[in-house]
Write an enzyme that holds these catalytic residues in place. Structure first.
Site, mmCIF file in Angstrom:
data_model
loop_
_atom_site.group_PDB
_atom_site.id
_atom_site.type_symbol
_atom_site.label_atom_id
_atom_site.label_comp_id
_atom_site.label_asym_id
_atom_site.label_seq_id
_atom_site.Cartn_x
_atom_site.Cartn_y
_atom_site.Cartn_z
ATOM 1 N N HIS A 1 0.777 -1.283 -0.068
ATOM 2 C CA HIS A 1 -0.013 -0.138 0.026
ATOM 3 C C HIS A 1 1.160 1.213 0.175
ATOM 4 C CE1 HIS A 1 -3.691 -2.225 1.894
ATOM 5 N NE2 HIS A 1 -3.920 -2.213 0.389
ATOM 6 N N CYS B 1 -1.396 -3.613 -16.518
ATOM 7 C CA CYS B 1 -2.128 -2.366 -15.702
ATOM 8 C C CYS B 1 -1.428 -2.759 -14.282
ATOM 9 C CB CYS B 1 -3.424 -2.666 -15.529
ATOM 10 S SG CYS B 1 -4.008 -4.221 -14.995
#
Length: 556
Positions: free
Chosen positions: A186, A486
């Site tokens: 994250h 992606c």
């Protein structure tokens, strides 16, 4: 004396400044007993602290927006987890203080996660942060977090919780270095979104003394301790050259000889759109729709709510391409109404498309909402499914899209090695592929993408991973269809050139990375990219692959 350390560079740029350390974690509260008559009062204190921390996390998410908002809202749900609160109440009933009950209840839950093979290591770090915030509030001590400073600095931490990373002030935090984490954690993803240079997975980073001058190169992962004036000048000059190259680069993505490589943005919701537009994104290559479902883990959002959110993103790219990933629930993104709580290894269980096929009403509502959101818009809508394993999965998804009346291209994400190995088979059912290199690396190397100890196996330069990318791209070319990337691999300018050489037809990344990738592609021909790709695949390690590709592209 100047020394050099090396971690994993996860966010471009150079930062030169003095070290400041993250606030220390909350100390373990004393194990004193509480009189039975005080149990109700202590339970009330615990609930008030939990609710306050959850509200603070949601407020931080609202300020940050985009991907950060979804992460912080998930943390808020974690803080208020009913099972955790029931355990806190039970511990208070048998004599614990509120702070001790919270500490012990979170420790027990943490042990359960760690015992499940540490697949959810990223969530363990988030859990620790939530616990520390609740205990700090109960003890009346300052929250752990980013240090107060009037002067810019380089932040050093064991790891950074999303609540801290999301609201970093780039004017004060020049860059950051963490001992743990990986390129897809994250913190790394949010650092790229903020445009803050960052290096992770650097053992011993915490040993750097407060006030030590360091230079952080977020591209190479190098940390120069007590850099000489010459080194500082060299890094500053290189940073200025990069900045000038970025300013000179504009327009659609293409190699120097005109081979087009559309550069798209990864977005987590409407809040990410302005940055993508400003960066010159040619569309959206990954629209993560989880943000809507994380608002309330107990039920799916209504069709009307979904239509409104999707249309905001679609309207921002008239005549552009927007690739929407349907809900990717499960594993590190559990939803109470969808995902089982007792899976022994969620990473290998019911997640992604598997979850949606088990709950066809949720998939049908989302696809119908996308169909309605795109009505009357000139956007090129494409919809893809996560965690496609084989042709049967691809057919089930395509059939669901057609049944919902969706007028769009249907695609499959390649995140499982089987999908790369059998890409031509999958392409009989769908019209495009999109490589999610983060999960593809995780499943290829049996290496949890959130665990710093195995971060070398999460390196997208691993030749085995490049082989799977090449297989997918070759299959798509043979079928006359497209194959994009992606995953976070697309945000590395050097690797973007290699991916182009492997035959990838589009690249999608965080908005902050688009100018870097555009500038890198513009400096090289397609033939050079192809030679760099061949050199990288011929290597035996990620580091050798990176070195070989750099040598080709620099003309060495």
């Amino acid at each position: 004396m100047e020394t050099t350390l090396r971690g994993v560079g996860v966010s471009h740029g150079v930062a030169i400044g003095e070290v400041r350390h993250m606030g220390t974690a909350v100390l373990e509260p004393p194990a004193k007993q509480n009189p039975a008559q005080d149990a109700e009062r202590e339970q009330g204190r615990a609930r008030q602290a939990v609710d306050a921390v959850a509200a603070d996390l949601i407020a931080r998410g609202n300020l940050a927006g985009g991907e950060a908002q979804a992460v912080l809202e998930a943390q808020a749900l974690m803080a208020q987890d009913p099972e955790l609160m029931a355990d806190v109440d039970r511990r208070v009933t048998v004599g614990s203080t509120a702070e001790r009950a919270v500490y012990d209840a979170f420790a027990a839950y943490r042990a359960l996660l760690a015992g499940a093979g540490e697949y959810l290591a990223g969530r363990v770090a988030d859990l620790d942060d939530v616990r520390n915030r609740i205990v700090a509030r109960l003890l009346g001590v300052p929250m752990p977090g980013v240090p107060d400073s009037d002067e810019p600095y380089v932040l050093i931490a064991r790891d950074l919780a999303p609540a801290d990373t999301a609201l970093l002030d780039p004017a004060l935090v020049l860059g950051f270095v963490t001992e743990e984490g990986g390129p897809t954690s994250h913190s790394a993803i949010l650092a790229r979104a903020l445009g803050v240079p960052a290096v992770v997975a650097l053992p011993g980073a915490g040993d750097l003394a407060e006030g030590t001058l360091v230079a952080v190169d977020g591209s190479t992962g190098e940390i120069f301790v007590q850099p000489s004036e010459e080194k500082r000048a060299e890094l500053t000059r290189a940073a200025a050259e990069r900045k000038a190259a970025l300013a000179a680069s504009s327009g659609p993505g293409a190699t120097s000889d005109g081979h087009k490589v559309p550069l798209l943005a990864n977005v987590g919701g409407p809040g990410d759109v302005p940055a993508a537009v400003e960066a010159g994104a040619e569309g959206v290559g990954l629209f993560r729709t989880e943000f809507l479902f994380l608002d309330d883990s107990k039920e799916a959002p209504s069709e009307e709510k979904q239509v409104e959110a999707y249309r905001k993103v679609l309207e921002a790219f008239p005549e552009g391409r927007v690739v929407v990933r349907v809900l990717d629930a499960g594993a590190d993104k559990p939803l109470e109404f969808l995902t089982p709580a007792d899976e022994p290894n969620p990473a290998l269980g019911v997640r992604g498309l598997r979850t949606l096929l088990d709950h066809p009403d949720v998939l049908r509502t989302q696809l119908t909402a996308l169909a309605k959101a795109s009505e009357g818009l000139p956007v090129y809508l494409e919809v893809m499914a996560p965690m496609v394993a084989d042709r049967a999965d691809a057919k089930a998804f395509a059939d669901a899209c057609r049944a919902a009346g969706l007028r769009a291209k249907f695609g499959a994400m390649v995140e499982i090695p089987s999908a790369a190995l059998r890409a031509r088979s999958i392409l009989q059912e769908v019209e495009f592929l999109s490589l999610g290199t983060n999960d593809l690396a995780q499943y290829t190397f049996a290496a949890d993408r959130q665990v710093g100890a195995v971060s070398r196996l999460q390196d997208p330069w691993q030749p085995a991973l490049l082989d799977l990318v090449a297989l997918s791209a070759e299959a798509a070319k043979a079928e006359g269809k497209s194959c994009g990337v992606c995953g976070e691999a697309a945000s590395d300018p050097l690797l973007a050139c290699v991916l182009t050489g492997l035959g990838v037809t589009s690249l999608s990344m965080g908005a902050a990375s688009i100018p870097y990738v555009r500038a890198a592609l513009a400096k090289h021909t397609l033939a050079q990219c192809e030679r760099a790709a061949a050199a990288a695949r011929a290597a035996d390690s990620a580091e050798d692959a990176r070195t070989a590709a750099r040598a080709v592209l620099s003309g060495e």
